[in-house]
Scaffold this active site. Sequence first.
Site, mmCIF file in Angstrom:
data_model
loop_
_atom_site.group_PDB
_atom_site.id
_atom_site.type_symbol
_atom_site.label_atom_id
_atom_site.label_comp_id
_atom_site.label_asym_id
_atom_site.label_seq_id
_atom_site.Cartn_x
_atom_site.Cartn_y
_atom_site.Cartn_z
ATOM 1 N N HIS A 102 0.858 -1.186 0.000
ATOM 2 C CA HIS A 102 0.000 0.000 0.000
ATOM 3 C C HIS A 102 0.888 1.229 0.000
ATOM 4 C CE1 HIS A 102 -3.862 -1.849 0.352
ATOM 5 N NE2 HIS A 102 -3.471 -2.591 1.352
ATOM 6 N N LYS B 80 -13.744 4.216 6.240
ATOM 7 C CA LYS B 80 -14.354 4.900 5.091
ATOM 8 C C LYS B 80 -15.857 4.627 5.043
ATOM 9 C CE LYS B 80 -12.879 3.555 1.046
ATOM 10 N NZ LYS B 80 -14.014 2.956 0.306
#
Length: 923
Positions: A149, A585
Amino acid sequence: MGESTSETQQEAIRPLRDDIRFLGGVLGEAIRDHEGPEVFDLIERVRIEAFRVRREEVDRSAVAEILDGIDITTALPLIRAFSYFVLLANLAEDLQRDRRRAAHEAAGEPPQDSSLAATYRKLDAAELADTEVAELLTDALVSPVITAHPTETRRRTVFDGQTRITELMRLRQHYGENDRARADLESQIRRQVLGLWRTALIRLARLRIQDEISVGLRYYEITLFEVIPAINAQVRAALRSRWPGARLLPRPILRPGSWIGGDRDGNPYVTAEVVGLATRQAAGVAFGRYLRELVELEKTLALSSRLVAVTPQVTALAEADYLDPTAHPDEPYRRALQAVRARLSATAAQALGEAIPHTLDLNAAPYPTPQAVLDDLDAVDASLRASGDDLLADDRLASLRYAVETFGFHLQGLDMRQNSEVHEQVVAELLAWADVHPDYASLPEDERVRLLSAELGTRRPLLGPHARLGETASKELDIVRAARDAVQTFGAEAVPNYIISMCTSVSDMLEAALLLKEGGLLDPGAPEGGPSCSVAVVPLFETIEDLAAGASTLAAALRVPVYQQLVAAQGMRQEVMLGYSDSNKDGGYLTANWALYRAELELVDVARAAGIRLRLFHGRGGTVGRGGGRSYDAILAQPVGAVRGALRLTEQGEVIAAKYAEPGAAHRNLESLIAGTLESTLLDVEGLGPDADASYELMDELSRRARAAYSQLVHETPGFVEYFRQSTPVAEVGDLNIGSRPASRKPTNSVGDLRAIPWVMSWSQARVMLPGWYGTGTALQEWVGGDADRLATLTELYHRWPFFRTVLSNLAQVMAKSDLDIAARYADLVEDTALRDTIFGMIRAEHERTARMHAAITGNDQLLADNPSLAESIHNRFPYLEPLNQMQVALLRRLRGGDDSELVKRGILLTMNGLATALRNSG
């Protein structure tokens, strides 16, 4: 008294400010010499005004007026200058932390929390029994897992230059101002800073996954090969001395992992070839290090048989028939180590298919396992100790023995990961091809489970040699087969886990198992024995709903006989991964944190009822919005029973370099992971006692309120996605060339399909930091409702409960890095005035509400009252952010106004790089 304390504090930070002043001056010299006095003077004017803004002597418009209408060719060196100012300030702060730590130790003060020394004190005071410790630390594991990531925006060249400057600055502090050695060091620093100034900050091309593999492996040579085995040896010795009857840690506790090259969820560039490359390169690093160390040991242990006696085992090694009998005839240790090197060379050649440096090719037989290598090295060790040469045994030989024990032939475990939707598609195609079922996707869950269970119990493969599959299915099966080859070549630990993203059902878990069977990793076994697999099936629960259902999903899987047998073959151990990024999120900061805690509580109950050992894998990002914050605090904030001696967590993005690029930092960070794991396992760190259920219910209520507030903004406000796209540089994040993975899982504008990295990084760039706090203030204010007793309850929880304290502490760190006056300038980029006013008004009101409730609960008006080092860091660096943010807004306006020139785009990317460096845990 206060004045004296202030003077002491000023004296303590004087070296830091001296370092910043010196490095800033060196950078200024390079800028003046190579960009000219006009550019230098402009940069100085902006810097001075930015510091005046921080001191509230002038309005922000003072900086804006200087930058207004600046030519892009002048803007670029200005942006680079402030980016490098920040980078050098980071460096100075790291040196200051080292100084403070050394001063703390020199003063003889008690060891600080998160150090193993402090943990051992706590364990000694607890007077734990051998049997209890042995049970809790069975199969102990602490595994930091490096992932691909990408939020590390620095190029490797810049990173290496910063490392060299750090080393020189560390030496410089030991000399006085008039010392010639100091002058020489400062000349070298000037050369390094000049080299940085003449080096491009950003890449012209996106990183390939092959580059990411190499970048991840470099940390082994830099720090991890030295640090990890040493910590493993120290922890084992310390624990066994305390509980000698428990025979603790038969395997090293610290065993690292990686996702780079195995994580293909949303990354089309992970292929079978990449899996093979990742595992071979990792093994090559391990073999290369072992062979190099053996060469050095041969020189060190050139002891003569005329002076020392050796054991029969060493004599047998020294007389191996493949050695030259005339070479070093009276040096048995050297000959024995050459025998080891010859066999290890043959092992490496067989495994890697090529010779590597320090190979000794004598046609020796390869070693079958790492334990066989260790047996020979242990024989050399025992012989040295038998003759009283412990000092020699405890040096380089001990380090090599511990390294082989820790890293084996594989170096690190490469996890495989794929999305459950892809598994379903591939399994449906396999079953259709084999005429098992024409439309698997149409089956209800119970029928899927029955069908998959039957297939897992039979030795018959679904595919013959002439099977024709679609591109996706062929690619997925080839990847699993590449993993099988790696396991066969480097051992079972080379690929230990198969992680299922967006896992929502038992069939999702069994589909992955079926792919492992078809790829040759899962053995169906005899009818009475059941299947077994060296690769563990690991469900990943990510969304709020999936976290809530995670325990029931696991319980249902454990009721399926074939899955029970797989878990039994794994030693009655089940790993579950928890996703921090997508849950945040999906539901916001407070709701995500509580959903994770609740999920852990329920998973612990399921594991206890099923009689299995649960191991949790925490998918934490660098920033608080993706599960970041201090690892030690995060571990202590876990529920009772959630750790039990085992912990895996991802290390992502820019925090990898911050934690592991320097031996001292790597040692401290790894030590803190083990310290937190031991304390959370062996001590009662939750501290709620009989009040636990009431506290959980309170958090349930706060979570519901926080999610409602977050959803009202993110999921229910019309135009929110458009506001996000226009008021942040989310579209430009994808152009930053910081990783191989696409920014979105799917070609869509939906927040749900956007990856967490650009979501968090974009809000960070705009200085809103929304994922790290939004919704919390409303939840706290509504629940308290002006009731002093309720406020007192929250204050008590803050002081008593590590989870609640960590949630508020991390929130404060994020909010301290936000700046809504700067954010307002980004909001001005939104074309729809009504939309801008509505959404930014909601953001500002919630920000004020959250800060107010934090102060009321903690009793601190300052957000960072409990973190003075971060407060000082913000004080030092934030004036450098002012021009970077203002230039970014100006350039975004130009780009979106039609000026899409290459220089404007480059300027935006440079500001993003500089801001990410300044904010550190930014994505």
